[in-house]
Scaffold this motif. Structure first.
Motif, mmCIF file in Angstrom:
data_model
loop_
_atom_site.group_PDB
_atom_site.id
_atom_site.type_symbol
_atom_site.label_atom_id
_atom_site.label_comp_id
_atom_site.label_asym_id
_atom_site.label_seq_id
_atom_site.Cartn_x
_atom_site.Cartn_y
_atom_site.Cartn_z
ATOM 1 N N PHE A 348 29.696 37.645 14.174
ATOM 2 C CA PHE A 348 30.299 36.586 13.465
ATOM 3 C C PHE A 348 29.899 35.823 12.549
ATOM 4 C CE2 PHE A 348 32.648 33.228 12.411
ATOM 5 C CZ PHE A 348 33.475 32.923 11.621
ATOM 6 N N THR A 349 28.749 35.917 12.533
ATOM 7 C CA THR A 349 28.188 34.911 11.938
ATOM 8 C C THR A 349 26.979 36.029 11.101
ATOM 9 O OG1 THR A 349 27.613 33.128 13.783
ATOM 10 C CG2 THR A 349 25.967 33.102 11.802
ATOM 11 N N ALA A 350 26.071 36.820 11.171
ATOM 12 C CA ALA A 350 26.094 37.664 10.588
ATOM 13 C C ALA A 350 26.308 38.548 10.087
ATOM 14 C CB ALA A 350 24.812 38.735 11.604
ATOM 15 N N GLY A 351 27.811 38.612 9.974
ATOM 16 C CA GLY A 351 28.647 39.233 9.122
ATOM 17 C C GLY A 351 29.395 37.825 8.351
ATOM 18 N N GLN A 352 29.492 36.833 8.578
ATOM 19 C CA GLN A 352 29.370 35.674 7.582
ATOM 20 C C GLN A 352 28.177 35.116 5.967
ATOM 21 O OE1 GLN A 352 32.397 33.951 7.434
ATOM 22 N NE2 GLN A 352 31.327 31.920 5.910
#
Length: 422
Positions: A348-352
């Protein structure tokens, strides 16, 4: 500061850097700007702390609901809606205040919004009842959009080859603040009561807001009269005109929706007698897995600068896909649930960071583009959160996992379609 010439990206092609996905790349500050502003390291540190403190206000009431209910002498269900109202206040603030970052003096906006949030938090600390507390929380969260003013500024001023890294550092503060609010806020409330927690948040918000306004560099673009309603009305046209922004909005809405479906109902799984039967306080410690986000976001920013936003976004989706079977297995295996929590937060964080970097570079109005991006993410999370609770009641954990899988698939496919030129 001048904007670099526009380029036309190839739809669906991975970029060599985050700038390659953007029609407009921000140029580095000139030597004159650097002399008038703080050093980059100092500025990024202050902005990261500011985003952490202010973002924490959105989640401040959540771990304190039980104490608030006891203080007002009501059932916990009678004050649970205050946490939802905090999210609504944040959404309203995003629509009305965040687009002003393209036209208004951001230093003035930061200190005014910080002062408003601090006053509202102080009023919340003195609230005589749940209605007054809810109103104060709504206002404080509506003013807690300072991070969404600072992130576009960082992307605008960063050199193209370090934009992802700088955005990742500031986004780290947001994730750290949300974890601190849930974990440290609950511990402080247990030790001192919920009213001192709100009062302490008011003092911190005011102090960091004034410090941030003081260290922000001078504006490098003309400041003109702002029209919030006109800015809101222009968001659909902005999204329609930019394939990169459309793709970033849809893909992150899918990731955020997947995260929300699983994370908002996780406490129901952990505390239900038929599965783990944990105490609420023990289940709350799962919030510490959110620290994975604070560790991943700066690394994701560096990888974006090296390999491009597209590759990091694909990696984020792959990690999220790996987490889904782990969460399904976690319905009966605690080790799988823990592994899934770490993998989900990493994906989720990498995508964010990747999608937000692409969104910020997709338009000559980064604050408006960021508003459209964050509102899209919020919408995806709100929809799946609303569906996940009834799904758990009717079909158990399998129903929740099915919603998460469907949301991730829709986000990926919808992003691919949205990236096409019209």
């Amino acid at each position: 500061m001048r904007a670099s010439p526009r380029t036309t990206p190839t739809p669906g092609a991975p970029a060599a850097s985050s700038a390659a996905t953007a029609p407009r790349a921000a140029t580095a500050p000139t030597p004159a700007d650097a002399r008038r502003g703080p050093r980059t390291g100092v500025l990024l540190t202050v902005l990261s702390v500011c985003t952490g403190v202010t973002a924490a206000n959105i989640y401040l009431a959540t771990p304190l609901l039980g104490l608030i209910a006891d203080g007002f002498g009501v059932a916990p269900s009678a004050v649970g809606w205050i946490a939802s109202l905090a999210q609504l206040g944040y959404a309203v603030g995003l629509l009305f205040f965040a687009p002003l970052g393209d036209t208004a003096d951001r230093r003035r906006l930061v200190w005014m919004l910080s002062a408003l949030a601090a006053v509202a938090l102080a009023v919340a600390a003195c609230a005589p009842g749940s209605a007054a507390l809810a109103a104060a929380v709504f206002v404080s969260c509506a003013a807690t959009v300072v991070p969404q003013l600072l992130i576009p500024l960082v992307a605008e001023r960063a050199p193209a080859d370090r934009r992802g890294r700088h955005v990742g550092v500031v986004v780290t503060g947001m994730f750290a603040g949300s974890v601190a609010a849930r974990v440290l806020g609950g511990l402080a409330g247990q030790a001192y009561g919920w009213r001192p927690v709100f009062l302490g948040a008011a003092v911190l918000t005011l102090a960091i807001g004034l410090l941030t306004a003081a260290v922000l560099p001078p504006e490098t673009r003309p400041v003109r009269r702002s029209h919030p309603l006109r800015a809101i009305a222009g968001l659909p046209r902005l999204v329609a005109s930019s394939p990169g922004l459309r793709a970033a909005c849809v893909r992150q809405a899918g990731l955020f929706g997947t995260w929300s479906a699983l994370w908002t109902t996780l406490v129901l799984l952990l505390t239900s007698d038929g599965t783990y039967g944990m105490a609420t306080a023990t289940a709350g410690l799962f919030g510490l897995f959110g620290l994975t986000s604070a560790l991943v976001s700066p690394a994701a920013g560096s990888l974006i600068d090296r390999f491009g936003a597209h590759r990091v976004m694909v990696t984020g989706y792959a990690l999220t896909a790996v987490s889904l079977p782990l969460f399904w297995l976690g319905g009966h295996r605690l080790w799988a649930l823990c592994a899934g929590a770490v993998t989900l937060h990493a994906g989720f964080t990498a995508g964010q960071v990747a999608n937000q970097t692409r969104a910020l570079g997709s338009s000559s109005s980064p604050a408006a583009a960021n508003t459209a991006y964050v509102v899209s993410c919020f919408a995806g999370g709100a929809i799946t959160s609303a569906l996940a609770g009834p799904a758990f009641a009717h079909w158990g954990w399998n129903g929740v996992c099915a919603i998460a899988i469907g949301c991730a698939a829709l986000g990926w496919a919808g992003g691919a379609l949205a990236a096409r030129e019209r």
